[in-house]
Write an enzyme that holds these catalytic residues in place. Structure first.
Site, short mmCIF file in Angstrom:
data_model
loop_
_atom_site.label_atom_id
_atom_site.label_comp_id
_atom_site.label_asym_id
_atom_site.label_seq_id
_atom_site.Cartn_x
_atom_site.Cartn_y
_atom_site.Cartn_z
CG ASP A 282 38.17 43.94 41.86
OD1 ASP A 282 39.37 43.63 42.32
OD2 ASP A 282 37.63 43.40 41.00
CG HIS B 104 37.61 42.42 46.16
ND1 HIS B 104 37.66 41.74 44.76
CD2 HIS B 104 36.46 42.59 46.18
CE1 HIS B 104 36.23 41.61 44.46
NE2 HIS B 104 35.69 42.13 45.58
#
Ligand SMILES: *[C@@H]1O[C@H](CO)[C@@H](O)[C@H](O)[C@H]1NC(C)=O
Ligand SMILES: *[C@@H]1O[C@H](CO)[C@@H](O)[C@H](O)[C@H]1NC(C)=O
Length: 344
Positions: free
Chosen positions: A182, A204
């Site tokens: 993430d 991410h």
């Protein structure tokens, strides 16, 4: 002040470190070898922690006196083992399995250095320092979570494994390595935050946001980071329904990205959608790529730069002279004409 040399092994734990009280008059040394030692040990300004296992579902909370020094003794190469494979089901915060999150809650000032976290169940560090704090030479290795497991079907087993979630002021995070699924960094609110010389792999990317109503973010410096195989390299995400919020003064310099899968640079006011209908209740200003060139390479299916502003909510003149993005295709810049010294 907190200065720590960690040498310990904790399994299935959440660690909370807080400084909240003034020092007591008597200096003493407390030793923690099990959860039952914590209450008396934190009455001392020197706390030595032996390697031990925190029982699953319990939180190891260090509520320290101001000026305490914590030393981690013995153990397994400075590692906090979050026992992620026991929890991972590919669904992060949404799954049927309740996961300790954040695994490491840091509410101290001073320095925090040389700590490794292995296999965080979900979010790793939550940082809300009360006074200046420098976090350095940290490792977060959740790379095992890239693979599916029996509970995740075909999806990566690790999910929502943010590296650092920050709602804070006066923080430096540097010289650290983050392998996760993430955001490497997510700044939800706060000011005077520097993120430099870190390596982010597999997640991410480096994010400001997501920004909610009434949150302000200012004076952010994202410098000299290496971003490998992330969905985005550099992103600012504000919620479409946010009101009375602002992001101002974000400087990017010397960052390098390779293997970027979706967007090189993404500034999007439609979160949680991606490039959906933008809101305009969060103003964005002073987003600059200056100093040392930021070299961002994106994969063939990715967009180089996409900017999705609400009507009138991106303001001023932004200097993007030190941004080079290569590969993929150009994205769109919507509702804003203030980007200078850049074309894609
Ligand atoms: C910004 O934060 C750093 C430490 O993180 C601190 O040393 C510095 O004084 C802060 N700057 C301001 C203007 O408060
Ligand atoms: C500009 O922003 C408004 C919302 O603030 C949005 O409704 C509109 O679709 C945006 N313009 C474009 C071209 O996307």
């Amino acid at each position: 002040m907190f200065s720590a040399t960690f040498k310990s092994l904790f399994a299935a734990c959440a660690l909370v470190v807080v400084t909240s009280a003034a020092p007591s008059s008597t200096a003493c040394t407390g030793t923690i070898s099990s959860m039952s030692d914590v209450t008396s040990a934190v009455k001392c300004t020197t706390v030595n922690i032996n390697a031990f296992t925190v029982p699953a579902g319990q939180t190891f909370n260090l509520d320290l006196l101001q000026g305490s020094t914590v030393n981690m003794l013995n153990g397994n190469g400075h590692t906090f083992n979050g026992n992620g494979p026991f929890y991972w089901d590919g669904q992060g915060g949404n799954g049927g399995v309740t996961k300790p999150a954040p695994m490491m809650k840091i509410k101290i000032s001073g320095t925090f250095t040389n700590v490794k976290v292995l296999n965080s169940p979900a979010r790793t560090y939550s940082v809300s320092n009360p006074a200046p704090l420098t976090m350095s030479k940290l490792t977060i290795d959740n790379s095992l979570g890239d693979k599916p497991n029996s509970a995740s079907g075909s999806k990566a087993a690790g999910h929502n494994t943010d590296g650092f979630d920050c709602s804070t002021h006066d923080l430096v995070i540097q010289d650290s390595t983050i392998k996760n699924q993430d955001d490497c960094l997510a700044i939800n609110k706060g000011s005077n935050i520097t993120f430099q010389r870190n390596t982010c792999s597999g997640g991410h990317g480096i994010s400001v946001g997501s920004i909610s109503s009434d949150a302000t973010v200012s004076d952010i410096h994202i410098l000299d980071n290496t971003i490998i195989n992330n969905d985005q390299a550099l992103r600012i995400k504000t919620k479409s329904d946010a009101t009375s919020a602002s992001v101002s003064g974000v400087t990017y310099s010397g960052n390098t990205a390779t293997g970027t899968k979706k967007f090189g640079v993404l500034i999007d006011q439609s979160y949680p959608s991606t490039l959906g209908t933008p809101g305009n209740g969060c103003t964005i200003s002073g987003i600059n790529f200056v100093g040392t060139t930021n070299n961002i390479a994106v994969a063939s299916g990715a967009q180089r730069v996409a900017v999705n502003c609400g009507s009138g909510s991106c303001t001023g003149s932004w200097d993007w002279s030190a941004l080079k993005v290569s590969g993929g295709s150009a994205g769109k810049i919507v509702n804003f004409s203030g980007i200078k010294n850049f074309s894609q």
